[in-house]
Design a protein around this motif. Structure first.
Motif, PDB file in Angstrom:
ATOM      1  N   LEU A  50       1.137   1.290 -20.630  1.00  0.00           N
ATOM      2  CA  LEU A  50       1.915   0.597 -19.605  1.00  0.00           C
ATOM      3  C   LEU A  50       3.326   0.315 -20.077  1.00  0.00           C
ATOM      4  O   LEU A  50       3.531  -0.054 -21.234  1.00  0.00           O
ATOM      5  N   LYS A  51       4.260   0.454 -19.173  1.00  0.00           N
ATOM      6  CA  LYS A  51       5.642   0.070 -19.446  1.00  0.00           C
ATOM      7  C   LYS A  51       5.773  -1.407 -19.053  1.00  0.00           C
ATOM      8  O   LYS A  51       5.472  -1.785 -17.921  1.00  0.00           O
ATOM      9  N   ASP A  58      10.494  -5.097  -9.861  1.00  0.00           N
ATOM     10  CA  ASP A  58       9.774  -3.903 -10.310  1.00  0.00           C
ATOM     11  C   ASP A  58       8.370  -3.795  -9.714  1.00  0.00           C
ATOM     12  O   ASP A  58       7.723  -2.760  -9.870  1.00  0.00           O
ATOM     13  N   ILE A  59       7.902  -4.850  -9.053  1.00  0.00           N
ATOM     14  CA  ILE A  59       6.592  -4.785  -8.398  1.00  0.00           C
ATOM     15  C   ILE A  59       6.724  -3.825  -7.217  1.00  0.00           C
ATOM     16  O   ILE A  59       7.597  -4.010  -6.362  1.00  0.00           O
ATOM     17  N   PRO A  60       5.900  -2.784  -7.142  1.00  0.00           N
ATOM     18  CA  PRO A  60       5.993  -1.841  -6.016  1.00  0.00           C
ATOM     19  C   PRO A  60       5.836  -2.556  -4.669  1.00  0.00           C
ATOM     20  O   PRO A  60       5.043  -3.492  -4.537  1.00  0.00           O
ATOM     21  N   LEU A 105       3.250  -1.520 -16.003  1.00  0.00           N
ATOM     22  CA  LEU A 105       3.182  -0.570 -14.905  1.00  0.00           C
ATOM     23  C   LEU A 105       3.196   0.858 -15.440  1.00  0.00           C
ATOM     24  O   LEU A 105       3.878   1.157 -16.424  1.00  0.00           O
ATOM     25  N   ASN A 106       2.412   1.727 -14.804  1.00  0.00           N
ATOM     26  CA  ASN A 106       2.534   3.168 -15.018  1.00  0.00           C
ATOM     27  C   ASN A 106       2.355   3.848 -13.664  1.00  0.00           C
ATOM     28  O   ASN A 106       2.412   3.184 -12.629  1.00  0.00           O
ATOM     29  N   ASP A 107       2.132   5.157 -13.647  1.00  0.00           N
ATOM     30  CA  ASP A 107       2.057   5.893 -12.377  1.00  0.00           C
ATOM     31  C   ASP A 107       0.818   5.573 -11.541  1.00  0.00           C
ATOM     32  O   ASP A 107       0.783   5.893 -10.352  1.00  0.00           O
ATOM     33  N   HIS A 108      -0.200   4.950 -12.144  1.00  0.00           N
ATOM     34  CA  HIS A 108      -1.447   4.704 -11.415  1.00  0.00           C
ATOM     35  C   HIS A 108      -2.001   3.292 -11.564  1.00  0.00           C
ATOM     36  O   HIS A 108      -3.008   2.961 -10.938  1.00  0.00           O
ATOM     37  N   TYR A 109      -1.375   2.469 -12.401  1.00  0.00           N
ATOM     38  CA  TYR A 109      -1.893   1.122 -12.635  1.00  0.00           C
ATOM     39  C   TYR A 109      -0.759   0.097 -12.679  1.00  0.00           C
ATOM     40  O   TYR A 109       0.347   0.392 -13.147  1.00  0.00           O
ATOM     41  N   PRO A 124      -3.650 -16.315 -12.466  1.00  0.00           N
ATOM     42  CA  PRO A 124      -4.355 -15.086 -12.094  1.00  0.00           C
ATOM     43  C   PRO A 124      -3.860 -13.892 -12.898  1.00  0.00           C
ATOM     44  O   PRO A 124      -2.678 -13.783 -13.214  1.00  0.00           O
ATOM     45  N   THR A 125      -4.772 -13.008 -13.222  1.00  0.00           N
ATOM     46  CA  THR A 125      -4.450 -11.727 -13.823  1.00  0.00           C
ATOM     47  C   THR A 125      -5.095 -10.675 -12.929  1.00  0.00           C
ATOM     48  O   THR A 125      -6.263 -10.802 -12.567  1.00  0.00           O
ATOM     49  N   ILE A 126      -4.314  -9.662 -12.569  1.00  0.00           N
ATOM     50  CA  ILE A 126      -4.779  -8.686 -11.587  1.00  0.00           C
ATOM     51  C   ILE A 126      -4.470  -7.280 -12.096  1.00  0.00           C
ATOM     52  O   ILE A 126      -3.365  -7.009 -12.552  1.00  0.00           O
ATOM     53  N   LEU A 127      -5.453  -6.416 -11.993  1.00  0.00           N
ATOM     54  CA  LEU A 127      -5.290  -5.011 -12.332  1.00  0.00           C
ATOM     55  C   LEU A 127      -5.437  -4.198 -11.043  1.00  0.00           C
ATOM     56  O   LEU A 127      -6.480  -4.252 -10.393  1.00  0.00           O
ATOM     57  N   PHE A 128      -4.362  -3.504 -10.682  1.00  0.00           N
ATOM     58  CA  PHE A 128      -4.361  -2.624  -9.520  1.00  0.00           C
ATOM     59  C   PHE A 128      -4.470  -1.180  -9.991  1.00  0.00           C
ATOM     60  O   PHE A 128      -3.775  -0.778 -10.927  1.00  0.00           O
ATOM     61  N   LYS A 129      -5.304  -0.411  -9.326  1.00  0.00           N
ATOM     62  CA  LYS A 129      -5.336   1.039  -9.512  1.00  0.00           C
ATOM     63  C   LYS A 129      -4.855   1.629  -8.186  1.00  0.00           C
ATOM     64  O   LYS A 129      -5.337   1.240  -7.118  1.00  0.00           O
ATOM     65  N   PHE A 130      -3.902   2.553  -8.268  1.00  0.00           N
ATOM     66  CA  PHE A 130      -3.338   3.106  -7.039  1.00  0.00           C
ATOM     67  C   PHE A 130      -2.950   4.563  -7.223  1.00  0.00           C
ATOM     68  O   PHE A 130      -2.854   5.069  -8.339  1.00  0.00           O
ATOM     69  N   GLU A 131      -2.732   5.214  -6.088  1.00  0.00           N
ATOM     70  CA  GLU A 131      -2.255   6.591  -6.083  1.00  0.00           C
ATOM     71  C   GLU A 131      -1.476   6.813  -4.796  1.00  0.00           C
ATOM     72  O   GLU A 131      -1.939   6.425  -3.710  1.00  0.00           O
ATOM     73  N   ASN A 132      -0.298   7.410  -4.914  1.00  0.00           N
ATOM     74  CA  ASN A 132       0.551   7.698  -3.748  1.00  0.00           C
ATOM     75  C   ASN A 132       0.743   6.464  -2.853  1.00  0.00           C
ATOM     76  O   ASN A 132       0.552   6.530  -1.640  1.00  0.00           O
ATOM     77  N   ASN A 133       1.082   5.357  -3.462  1.00  0.00           N
ATOM     78  CA  ASN A 133       1.341   4.094  -2.753  1.00  0.00           C
ATOM     79  C   ASN A 133       0.131   3.580  -1.968  1.00  0.00           C
ATOM     80  O   ASN A 133       0.281   2.847  -0.991  1.00  0.00           O
TER      81      ASN A 133
END
Length: 171
Positions: A50-51, A58-60, A105-109, A124-133
């Protein structure tokens, strides 16, 4: 008559307690760690490259929209070290009720931890997994450790948990 009453009761309870908004990712689909599945969550976080991002900007946008949909109002968060309402009592200044502690952040998380004002303090701590927005999966857990500043701090906190809280996250 009894069948009709049961059907009406079932419909009304679904209507009253169901998610009212059509969010891109349903709030009720958020996973909460437990002793059975926490090792998989820790393993996933540990392997992520992760960067580290320090700005709220920077939050999408699609993640912010999901937060706003779940909350039902304009979801706002302050940058790390910036002022925010630390209690549940709002003052005269327009400040967010959350403050960023860590974001990776990276391309999918996206891994994010923040303080949420109120008594008691929530982190709170939250882990998002995503693809193509599009959000594919979300893990959320609540903590009270307001010293988190890195992915390693999050992993240390997760590894120290013997029992995960069973309550719904207050984002």
């Amino acid at each position: 008559m009894r069948t009709l009453t049961l059907i009406l009761l079932l419909f009304s309870s679904t209507f009253v307690f169901g998610q009212k908004r059509n969010c891109s990712f349903a709030y009720r689909s958020i996973h909460r760690p437990n002793s059975k599945h926490s090792h998989k969550l820790i393993e996933t976080i540990d392997t992520l490259a992760l960067k580290t991002c320090s700005r709220v900007e920077d939050i999408p946008d699609f993640i912010v929209k999901a937060f706003e949909c779940w909350a039902g109002y304009d979801w706002s968060i302050a940058n790390a070290g910036s002022p925010y309402y630390e209690t549940s009592v709002a003052g005269p200044e327009p400040l967010p009720t959350r403050q960023l502690m860590y974001m990776g952040l990276n391309d999918h998380y996206l891994l994010i931890a923040y303080k949420r004002g109120g008594v008691p303090l929530h982190c709170p701590t939250i882990l998002f997994k995503f693809e193509n927005n599009k959000i594919l999966d979300v893990w959320c857990w609540m903590g009270v450790d307001d010293t988190i500043k890195s992915k390693e701090d999050i992993l240390e906190y997760c590894r120290a948990q013997r029992e995960w809280p069973r309550y719904k996250p207050d984002l």
